[in-house]
Structures are given as structure tokens and as C-alpha cells.
Design an enzyme around this catalytic site. Structure first.
Site, mmCIF file in Angstrom:
data_model
loop_
_atom_site.group_PDB
_atom_site.id
_atom_site.type_symbol
_atom_site.label_atom_id
_atom_site.label_comp_id
_atom_site.label_asym_id
_atom_site.label_seq_id
_atom_site.Cartn_x
_atom_site.Cartn_y
_atom_site.Cartn_z
ATOM 1 C CB CYS A 1 -0.893 0.147 1.158
ATOM 2 S SG CYS A 1 -1.341 -1.730 1.320
ATOM 3 N NE ARG B 1 4.063 1.626 -2.201
ATOM 4 C CZ ARG B 1 5.442 1.270 -1.704
ATOM 5 N NH1 ARG B 1 6.445 1.407 -1.916
ATOM 6 N NH2 ARG B 1 4.642 0.265 -0.422
ATOM 7 C CD1 TRP C 1 -3.159 -4.658 -3.936
ATOM 8 C CD2 TRP C 1 -2.492 -6.292 -2.740
ATOM 9 N NE1 TRP C 1 -3.132 -6.926 -4.242
ATOM 10 C CE2 TRP C 1 -2.906 -7.238 -3.840
ATOM 11 C CE3 TRP C 1 -3.111 -6.649 -0.807
ATOM 12 C CZ2 TRP C 1 -2.249 -8.804 -3.778
ATOM 13 C CZ3 TRP C 1 -2.197 -8.684 -1.329
ATOM 14 C CH2 TRP C 1 -2.418 -8.803 -2.157
ATOM 15 C CG ASN D 1 1.615 0.988 3.745
ATOM 16 O OD1 ASN D 1 0.177 1.063 3.612
ATOM 17 N ND2 ASN D 1 2.928 1.434 3.601
ATOM 18 N N GLY D 2 0.781 -3.028 6.396
ATOM 19 C CA GLY D 2 1.647 -3.684 7.277
ATOM 20 C C GLY D 2 0.268 -5.205 7.652
ATOM 21 C CD GLU E 1 11.427 -11.905 -15.263
ATOM 22 O OE1 GLU E 1 11.185 -11.183 -15.335
ATOM 23 O OE2 GLU E 1 11.359 -13.349 -14.158
ATOM 24 C CE LYS F 1 8.608 -9.162 -15.601
ATOM 25 N NZ LYS F 1 8.769 -9.958 -14.954
ATOM 26 C CD GLU G 1 5.098 -10.202 -12.791
ATOM 27 O OE1 GLU G 1 5.562 -10.803 -11.736
ATOM 28 O OE2 GLU G 1 6.196 -9.962 -14.013
ATOM 29 C CG HIS H 1 11.264 -36.067 -18.234
ATOM 30 N ND1 HIS H 1 10.746 -37.521 -18.084
ATOM 31 C CD2 HIS H 1 12.077 -35.223 -18.407
ATOM 32 C CE1 HIS H 1 11.995 -37.947 -18.320
ATOM 33 N NE2 HIS H 1 12.680 -36.808 -19.032
ATOM 34 C CE LYS I 1 8.897 -2.604 -9.522
ATOM 35 N NZ LYS I 1 9.199 -2.805 -10.320
#
Length: 608
Positions: A2, A27, A74, A100-101, A481, A485, A488, A504, A603
Site C-alpha cells: 500500500c 505499487r 491493497w 501498511n502491514g 521469467e 511476465k 503477471e 516428462h 510492486k
């Protein structure tokens, strides 16, 4: 996660608070709120959705108010609703808190406060804070906040204002970042310095256990168990130009195209081509200490974990040191064994990742030397590690990391060179890699010229529900990666695998509707990867190949061939990841996704 912005000064608080929230939109958040103190009253406005909706809701707030706090939330405890949005207030409406937290003992505190007659209006853990502060208030807001936090278990970065002390802002930190800014018109506080650079470059980062009383002219910091201390003021490099889009439609695209410069900054003054080595002065370990290292442990999360996997290949090949790569989120929960001759590296773009910080502290508790690779100067990881290396990639605003990843890999190449030249790596081989690394920024510029070609491929496959990404050796982490991407920012299910692992299990998924992205640049496993491509072709998968410029062998096998400049295998991830970033970007745009602020993501992940 947040965002917090606070202000006390000479100017109207509301535009400063809203502007700061706009800077923090990257963020990730789902609701927003603001509180200002005016003429002995506290006025609060909240909105679900974007900061723009909050700006509309806050139009009637008094422009003369010069003290206030604001927040983007958030959701963790409770859905994104007006009631759950911050700021939260006490029953009398005289105290407002943004947080925040996570407060781990919120349920017990809530029960105790309800017994005392306090009424709760939200589902959040945060709402216990204004009530705790109210219960403790006896004329001094700082002391009331200190008393309230003494009852709290968990993590927090908080900012508090009160109509009872209209020219005061109180901030405290435990595990969630807070930074204080000093401008010529007042004092500011924020969860990220990005929100402050419009007003000042002079900042103080609070550390865990610190609480600050801020007025328009003064900032006093108090440390748990140590009383008042003198704040350390540092100057940050960021400016408005670096945190604006500069003509790009999204921050992510700007940052993809900014990678050549980011890599040049990451290696500036550090590459020693004449000796085939590197200069890394921030490690705070002498050569004898580094020669005694017989194991390296990398701990990281997400994209940084993928960079660490590449670092494993690099350090083992160039330096001959065994490497373990750990998910930081699991590290402290499995009682890890850290030999006395091991060196632990924690890797994080923000330097505030909660899981990575926990791994850092667990390694320290076991007596290890811990070094950091991070991008943000003054971040918690930078302060708590025994040494380390800054990436110098510049601010990264897009939630999906791009230039920080390539900067991390660049620094890991330098680290492997540095450790390798102390051991068995020859001058010739070291110089070859150092010289190749110097050429990489221009090679990435060549890849960026393929943007239109990659966009056309993206448009063809933007409606597909699944993707596979395959690579081997140094390019297996690149496949991971690339898949991350795509997941996301486009919300398409994608998986990365070592190419040989396809048979496999994952090969059962391959049919004429399955796009398969294969990294097949020229290296010692090229022929093996070519065989994997043949297997996909035999099952009618649609193949997109990243290969070395001039390679004609794969043109008859793949549906699409993206040619990248030839580089050394150890450096190929830096070049090969760029078309994967562009592919994910253009697919997300074609699907109408919010590229810079993908759903459910933040973020900087500052809670476990």
C-alpha cells in the site's frame, strides 16, 4: 504494498497528498482515502478504485488545511470497500491513521477494545490502531502512539494525525518502509521516496522501532529503548523525469526500452576488461575473506529468484563455488543449514521485500555474513546487510520488473567474474566475458528494434489461454521469467520449463492451440533444444523461437523466428529476455489489461 503520503507545512495539504498518491499508483491498490485537519476538525474522504475517484470525492475538502495523511490500500483484511479503506478513525473522529502491514494480534485487541465500549465499523486489522491511540491519549499524540504500538504484534508503517494537535504528524515503522522528506515549505512522509521527489531530495529513512514527531519546521525521531536520536539525512538521486512516462504509453514499455542505459549504469566503473575482472567495492570483504568462501546462498523471490538462478550458473561455472538458490519465503521456515564458510546474498529490487528481509535476518541469526543486491539506496536491505552492491538501474515504476531483472543479472555476472578471477578463471576467459558484457547494451538496442515484429506475433496469440516457455542451461531461468511476465500482466496461464523436462509431462498439453516459446540461441545445448523443437512440431504446437541472428536451421521448424545478436552463453539471458518482455507487454496491451498495475499484484511486497 500500500501507499502512504503525509504532509504538514505551509501549503494546502490536499493537492500534495493526492499528487503523492498518484506517484504511488504503481505499487498496486484497490481503494484510497485522505484525511485533513482544519480548524479543529478532522475531515475524511474515501473511494473504492483509483486515486482519480478519490480526487472527485475529496473536492469539498478545505483548501486551507495544511496537515493531512492519505493512503492507497491493497486489501488484506476485508474486501475493497469504503468502510475498509484507510484512513481509519476513532469513534470521536479526532484521530486518523493510515497503515501498511499486518497486525497479527488484531483479533485479540479488537475483542479487548469492544469490551471497553469501542465500536468497529470495518473488517480491517488497522482499525484497532485509532482506538488504541484514543485509549492512550492524554494530551501528547506521540506518547499515545508509542503506548498503542506497545500492545501491537505485527508489522506496520503508520502515519497519524489528530484534530487535537492540528500541526503534528506522527509516523512509526516496524517492518514496513517509511521515509521522511524535508522541503522548504514543510515536512512530508511516505512509504516510498517516489512520492516526495516533486518536493525534496533530502530524506530520512525510518528504521524498525523508530517513531517520529513531525511539524512544519522540525522532525524529531525517537528509538525504542534509546530515546531521541539525531536523524540521518541523505540525498536521493531520483528526479521527476525518471518517474514520468516521457511519451511512452506505459512505464513498463519505457523501462524495457531503458534497459541499455540501466545496464550501462549498473556496470559503470565496475568492469575491468584489461584484467578480466570486476570492481565491487561495497562488499566490505577483503580478497582473503572472499577466497575462504566455499558456498554461496542466494535468497530471493519472484523475478529476483530467476536472476538468482542465473547467478547460480554463473558463479558455479566461472568461480567454481557451489551455489544454492532459495525461495526467501521458505528460507526461515525450514531451519536452513548455513556452513561457516558460506556467503549469503539477498536479492531484491526494492530492498523492502518482507520475505527477503526475513531470510536476511534468519541468516544473520545463524551467524552468516549477508550481502545484498538491491536497487533502492537507503532501503532496509541496504541498511541491514553487511555489505553489497547497488544496481543503479534507476526507479522502476511498472509492477512487472524488467530493467531491475537485467541489472541484477549484470551485477551477478560481475560478481561471478570477481570471485572467478580469485580462483581458477583465466585472464583470457575473464576478459572475454568482460568485453562481451560491455557490448550487451548495444545488443539490447538491436533487439528493441524488433518491437514491431514482436507486436505482430503478440496480436496473433493474444487470445490463447495457455503458453509454454522452454529453455536450457542459462536460458532455463529466462524461460521462467518470460512465463512470469506473461502471467503477471496479461493474466494468461504460462509455465516455464527446462526444455528436456517437456517430455516428462508438459508435452501432454501440446496441440495446435498451444503456443510454445523456445529459447534456442547458439550454445553447447543448441542441438538438444533443436530436438525439443522437433518434438513440439510433431505434435502441432505453434512454435515461437528466439535464436541467434543468421540461424537458418530453425526457419523450417518454427512458425515465428525472432533473431537476436550473438553473444556469449553466459550473457545470453540479458539479450534473450528482452523479446520475451516485449511479447508479454504487447499481448497484455492487446487484451486491454492494465499493464503497469496488474490485478492483485504490488510492486513492493512488504507483508508475508
Amino acid at each position: 504494498m500500500c501507499g502512504i503520503v503525509g504532509y504538514v507545512g505551509e501549503r494546502s495539504a490536499m493537492p500534495i497528498l493526492l499528487s503523492g498518491l498518484y506517484r504511488l499508483e504503481y505499487r498496486g491498490y484497490d481503494s484510497a482515502g485522505i484525511a485533513v485537519v482544519d480548524d479543529g476538525t478532522l475531515a475524511v474522504r474515501k473511494a473504492v478504485g483509483k486515486v482519480a475517484a478519490l480526487a472527485v470525492a475529496a473536492q469539498d475538502l478545505p483548501a486551507r488545511a495544511t496537515t493531512g495523511i492519505s493512503h492507497t490500500r491493497w486489501a488484506t483484511h476485508g474486501a475493497p470497500t469504503i468502510a475498509n479503506a484507510h484512513p481509519h478513525t476513532n469513534g470521536a473522529g479526532t484521530i486518523a491513521v493510515v497503515h501498511n502491514g499486518i497486525i497479527e494480534n488484531a483479533t485479540a485487541l479488537r475483542t479487548a477494545l469492544e469490551r471497553e465500549g469501542y465500536v468497529f465499523r470495518s473488517e480491517t486489522d488497522t482499525e484497532v490502531l485509532p482506538h488504541l491511540i484514543d485509549a492512550a491519549y492524554d494530551g501528547d499524540l506521540l506518547e499515545a502512539v508509542q503506548s498503542a504500538l506497545a500492545r501491537v504484534v505485527g508489522t506496520y508503517g503508520i502515519a497519524v494525525v489528530s484534530s487535537l494537535e492540528p500541526d503534528t504528524l506522527v509516523c512509526a515503522r516496524q517492518g514496513s518502509p517509511l521515509v521522511i522528506g524535508y522541503s522548504d515549505h514543510g515536512r512530508l512522509a511516505a512509504s516510498d521516496a517516489t512520492a516526495l521527489v516533486e518536493h525534496t531530495h533530502d530524506v530520512t529513512y525510518l528504521t524498525d522501532g523508530q517513531i517520529a514527531r513531525i511539524t512544519r519546521d522540525e522532525c524529531t525521531i525517537h528509538e525504542r529503548g534509546a530515546g531521541r536520536i539525531t536523524p540521518t539525512i541523505i540525498t536521493i538521486d531520483a528526479d521527476l523525469e525518471t518517474i514520468e512516462k516521457n511519451g511512452y504509453p506505459h512505464f513498463m514499455l519505457k523501462e524495457i526500452h531503458g534497459q541499455p542505459e540501466a545496464l550501462e549504469n549498473a556496470m559503470r566503473g565496475r568492469v575491468l576488461a584489461s584484467t578480466g575482472s570486476a570492481k565491487l567495492g561495497g562488499l566490505n570483504l577483503n580478497r582473503d575473506e572472499l577466497r575462504r568462501v566455499n558456498r554461496v546462498i542466494f535468497a530471493a523471490c519472484g523475478t529476483s529468484w530467476h536472476a538468482a538462478l542465473i547467478g547460480e550458473y554463473l558463479v558455479e561455472e566461472l568461480a567454481g563455488i557451489p551455489v544454492e538458490v532459495e525461495y526467501a519465503s521458505e528460507f526461515r521456515y525450514r531451519n536452513p543449514i548455513i556452513p561457516h564458510d558460506a556467503l549469503v546474498f539477498v536479492i531484491s529490487q526494492s530492498g523492502e521485500t518482507a520475505d527477503t528481509l526475513a531470510a536476511l535476518r534468519e541468516a544473520h541469526a545463524k551467524g552468516a555474513t549477508v550481502l545484498g543486491l538491491c536497487n533502492v539506496v537507503g532501503s532496509t536491505i541496504a541498511r541491514e546487510t553487511d555489505g553489497g552492491v547497488y544496481l543503479h538501474a534507476g526507479p522502476e515504476i511498472g509492477v512487472a520488473s524488467t530493467k531491475a531483472f537485467t541489472a541484477q543479472v549484470t551485477v551477478l555476472v560481475l560478481l561471478a567474474l570477481y570471485l572467478g578471477r580469485m580462483r581458477h578463471l583465466s585472464l583470457k576467459d575473464g576478459a572475454r566475458i568482460a568485453e562481451g558484457l560491455i557490448r550487451v547494451p548495444d545488443q539490447i538496442r538491436q533487439v528493441l528494434e524488433l518491437d514491431d515484429q514482436i507486436r505482430e506475433i503478440a496480436l496473433r496469440y493474444a487470445d490463447r489461454p495457455n503458453f509454454l516457455y522452454l529453455g536450457r542451461s542459462y536460458n532455463y531461468p529466462v524461460a521462467l521469467e518470460g512465463a512470469l511476465k506473461l502471467k503477471e500482466i496479461s493474466y494468461i496461464h504460462a509455465e516455464g520449463y527446462p526444455a528436456a523436462e517437456m517430455k516428462h509431462g508438459p508435452i501432454a498439453l501440446v496441440d495446435e492451440r498451444m503456443p510454445v516459446v523456445v529459447l534456442a540461441t547458439r550454445d553447447r545445448v543448441y542441438d538438444k533444444v533443436r530436438s525439443n523443437i522437433e518434438e513440439i512440431r510433431a505434435r502441432h504446437g505453434e512454435i515461437i523461437v528466439i535464436t541467434t541472428a543468421g540461424d537458418e536451421e530453425l526457419r523450417g521448424l518454427a512458425h515465428h523466428v525472432i533473431e537476436v545478436p550473438e553473444t556469449l552463453p553466459q550473457l545470453s539471458p540479458l539479450v534473450n529476455v528482452v523479446p520475451l518482455q516485449l511479447l508479454a507487454y504487447h499481448i497484455a496491451v492487446a487484451r486491454g489489461c492494465p499493464v503497469d498495475q496488474p490485478r492483485n499484484l504490488a510492486k513492493s511486497v512488504t507483508v508475508e
